[in-house]
Design a protein around this motif. Structure first.
Motif, PDB file in Angstrom:
ATOM      1  N   LEU A 132      -5.248  -3.261  -8.158  1.00 48.85           N
ATOM      2  CA  LEU A 132      -4.708  -1.544  -8.350  1.00 48.85           C
ATOM      3  C   LEU A 132      -3.776  -1.584  -9.180  1.00 48.85           C
ATOM      4  O   LEU A 132      -2.600  -2.590  -9.848  1.00 48.85           O
ATOM      5  CB  LEU A 132      -4.159  -2.152  -6.683  1.00 48.85           C
ATOM      6  N   PRO A 133      -3.497  -0.674  -9.170  1.00 46.80           N
ATOM      7  CA  PRO A 133      -2.502   0.732 -10.181  1.00 46.80           C
ATOM      8  C   PRO A 133      -0.672  -0.290 -10.454  1.00 46.80           C
ATOM      9  O   PRO A 133      -0.704  -1.174 -11.631  1.00 46.80           O
ATOM     10  CB  PRO A 133      -2.117   1.429  -9.924  1.00 46.80           C
ATOM     11  N   TRP A 134      -0.700  -0.962  -8.831  1.00 52.23           N
ATOM     12  CA  TRP A 134       0.960  -1.682  -9.221  1.00 52.23           C
ATOM     13  C   TRP A 134       1.109  -2.696  -8.855  1.00 52.23           C
ATOM     14  O   TRP A 134       1.977  -3.593  -9.280  1.00 52.23           O
ATOM     15  CB  TRP A 134       1.622  -1.066  -7.983  1.00 52.23           C
ATOM     16  N   LEU A 148       0.779  -1.336  -0.392  1.00 53.58           N
ATOM     17  CA  LEU A 148      -0.034  -0.001  -0.064  1.00 53.58           C
ATOM     18  C   LEU A 148       1.070   1.463  -0.017  1.00 53.58           C
ATOM     19  O   LEU A 148       0.602   1.968  -0.372  1.00 53.58           O
ATOM     20  CB  LEU A 148      -1.227   0.099   1.301  1.00 53.58           C
ATOM     21  N   ARG A 149       2.167   0.882   0.124  1.00 56.96           N
ATOM     22  CA  ARG A 149       2.847   2.022   0.149  1.00 56.96           C
ATOM     23  C   ARG A 149       3.399   2.819  -1.302  1.00 56.96           C
ATOM     24  O   ARG A 149       3.962   4.069  -1.164  1.00 56.96           O
ATOM     25  CB  ARG A 149       4.068   2.025   1.007  1.00 56.96           C
ATOM     26  N   ALA A 150       2.704   2.087  -2.202  1.00 49.03           N
ATOM     27  CA  ALA A 150       3.123   2.384  -3.444  1.00 49.03           C
ATOM     28  C   ALA A 150       2.222   3.886  -3.927  1.00 49.03           C
ATOM     29  O   ALA A 150       2.303   3.844  -4.845  1.00 49.03           O
ATOM     30  CB  ALA A 150       2.530   1.292  -4.533  1.00 49.03           C
ATOM     31  N   VAL A 151       1.213   4.041  -3.043  1.00 54.18           N
ATOM     32  CA  VAL A 151       0.317   4.729  -3.555  1.00 54.18           C
ATOM     33  C   VAL A 151       1.134   5.976  -3.810  1.00 54.18           C
ATOM     34  O   VAL A 151       0.837   7.489  -4.391  1.00 54.18           O
ATOM     35  CB  VAL A 151      -0.470   5.381  -2.808  1.00 54.18           C
ATOM     36  N   GLY A 152       2.721   5.807  -2.723  1.00 50.87           N
ATOM     37  CA  GLY A 152       3.387   7.129  -2.830  1.00 50.87           C
ATOM     38  C   GLY A 152       4.333   7.290  -4.088  1.00 50.87           C
ATOM     39  O   GLY A 152       4.366   8.907  -4.073  1.00 50.87           O
ATOM     40  N   SER A 153       3.882   6.598  -5.434  1.00 43.03           N
ATOM     41  CA  SER A 153       4.339   6.988  -6.287  1.00 43.03           C
ATOM     42  C   SER A 153       3.252   7.244  -7.513  1.00 43.03           C
ATOM     43  O   SER A 153       3.669   7.252  -8.735  1.00 43.03           O
ATOM     44  CB  SER A 153       5.387   5.957  -7.061  1.00 43.03           C
ATOM     45  N   ALA A 170       7.406   2.351  -8.257  1.00 46.87           N
ATOM     46  CA  ALA A 170       7.312   3.168  -9.393  1.00 46.87           C
ATOM     47  C   ALA A 170       6.665   2.851 -10.268  1.00 46.87           C
ATOM     48  O   ALA A 170       6.576   3.615 -11.318  1.00 46.87           O
ATOM     49  CB  ALA A 170       8.169   3.942  -8.941  1.00 46.87           C
ATOM     50  N   ASP A 171       7.757   1.847 -10.906  1.00 45.18           N
ATOM     51  CA  ASP A 171       7.713   1.641 -12.590  1.00 45.18           C
ATOM     52  C   ASP A 171       6.345   0.523 -12.689  1.00 45.18           C
ATOM     53  O   ASP A 171       5.503   1.452 -13.993  1.00 45.18           O
ATOM     54  CB  ASP A 171       8.264  -0.098 -13.095  1.00 45.18           C
TER      55      ASP A 171
END
Length: 449
Positions: free
Chosen positions: A359-361, A196-201, A404-405
């Motif tokens: 989810l996007p990531w 869920l930290r992926a939202v930062g990018s 981020a990728d």
């Protein structure tokens, strides 16, 4: 030492570092500790795991718990928190969900709010089929609605997390643009668990711009017009590259290989390349002062950050990882969808049966992507590079720009859908052992080392 005197660091940083570690243990402890309580065993397991010690003797007893019929009763909140994270580390989603539904709200309210993140992740990952069947998606939406409502009641003070989770529900339900606007506004200082930290990018569509190549030194170029592009640091080069090269030469393909080396110059003297023409770039971007996690994120993203650079050199690039193997499907790429600018592996997001959005990531594979040097391919590569360059320029991360990728690939797919011709790869050109369980991830790649 009894359970009342056993102390353990349960900061979010300590828990994440412990239970997202998928490498081999530094040491194995096979003792059973039969005279100890369940609380003590759970806390002892976690305490040892923080030092990369795998308690092999305790593990079978702990992992058996968590089914609806085997809900453990812990005497301390600390042991319960550790057990939640233990199940997360083993990707035991069914057991984790059973634990959340069996734990009283007042007990959850006494636990750190990051436990809510594990609850949300569990609802999302419980069953892959929930994304592709009508019945399954209805169950997924019910779980998410229930989780969002319960989390808001149990932790009412955390309004930012509530907004984030509501946006996740919206995205899964189909509102990609609306959810993105909320994702972008999630405070960078919010402390989140796991992926869920992926939202930062997650970013709005960035302005297109040229990515600086000041840190790059292209030492050599492959003589092939089509190349496989991988970015890697010294550790991954030493661990996986030779096996990767063997898998590539076994295909007897005409494709070349270009290595984007982060912070080191590979020593290729005497290496048998099997006729594969190699290109090498040394990326001297300053990463020594960054965290280990930041360095890993940059190493994963560099191939996409500079993809537009390589499309000015080569006609076609296949971007993949080094910790896996090239398959015979490499031979099919030239004849597949000749009018397409970008070939993407057909993940769940692209399934015609899809009833809910991952989810996007989690939507786009970053290790099976073909970019062609067409105007559309160059535009997409430039957009992904601009996105990632903006992400790394922000620098406002606790430790790294997680995923981020994948975020760049997903949102650039959305942003360029009308400008670029995309096509699907229905079989993998690159395969990778992907067991991310605590202490078992590297073991699953034994055949590659």
């Amino acid at each position: 030492m009894d359970q009342n005197t056993l102390r353990i660091d349960q900061s979010l940083e300590a828990l994440q570092k412990c239970y997202t570690y998928s490498g081999e243990p530094a040491e194995v402890d096979d003792r059973l500790y039969a005279d100890k309580s369940l609380d003590w065993k759970m806390l002892h397991y976690g305490q040892c795991a923080r030092s990369r010690i795998f308690c092999e003797g305790i593990f079978p007893e702990l992992i058996q718990f968590g089914t609806p019929d085997t809900i453990p009763v812990f005497q301390s909140h600390a042991a319960l928190v550790e057990f939640f994270w233990f199940l997360f580390g083993q990707k035991a989603w069914n057991k984790l969900y059973a634990m959340f539904t069996a734990t009283a709200p007042e007990t959850l309210a006494a636990l750190p709010v990051e436990v809510a993140d594990l609850y949300m992740l569990t609802c999302l990952r419980l069953n892959r089929k929930d994304y592709i069947t009508e019945e399954g998606s209805a169950a997924l939406f019910r779980r998410l609605d229930r989780a969002c409502a319960e989390i808001a009641r149990i932790w009412p003070q955390d309004t930012a997390r509530k907004a984030y989770f509501d946006a996740i529900r919206a995205h899964v339900g189909g509102d990609i643009a609306g959810a993105r606007r909320i994702f972008v506004d999630v405070p960078q200082d919010i402390r989140l668990a796991g992926p869920l930290r992926a939202v930062g990018s997650v970013l709005p569509r960035p302005k297109p711009h040229a990515v600086s190549e000041n840190g790059l030194e292209i030492l050599s170029m492959s003589s092939a017009r089509n190349v496989i592009l991988i970015s890697l640091d010294k550790n991954y080069y030493d661990t996986y590259f030779e096996k990767f090269l063997v898998s590539l030469t076994a295909q007897q393909a005409t494709w070349g290989l270009h290595l984007h080396c982060i912070g080191f110059t590979p020593d290729l003297r005497g290496m048998e390349t099997g006729g594969i023409s190699l290109g090498v770039t040394v990326d001297r971007t300053e990463i020594a002062s960054k965290s280990v996690e930041w360095n890993a994120a940059y190493s994963a993203c560099a191939r996409y950050l500079y993809a537009a650079t390589y499309l000015r050199i080569y006609s076609q690039i296949l971007i993949c990882d080094v910790d896996g193997q090239i398959t015979p499907r490499l031979h099919d790429i030239d004849r597949l969808h000749p009018d397409a600018d970008v070939l993407m592996f057909a993940t769940l997001f692209f399934s015609p049966e899809k009833r809910a959005n991952p989810l996007p990531w989690n939507a786009v594979s970053a290790s099976d992507m073909v970019l062609r040097a067409s105007p559309g391919g160059a535009a997409f590569a430039g957009g992904v590079g601009s996105y990632l360059d903006t992400v790394f320029a922000q620098g406002a991360f606790h430790s790294a720009p997680w995923f981020a990728d994948q975020n760049a690939l997903f949102y650039c797919y959305v942003d360029f859908l009308e400008e670029v011709v995309f096509a699907r790869l229905h079989a993998r050109v690159f395969t990778q052992a992907m067991d991310w369980r605590q202490f078992f991830g590297t073991t699953s790649k034994k055949g590659l080392t």
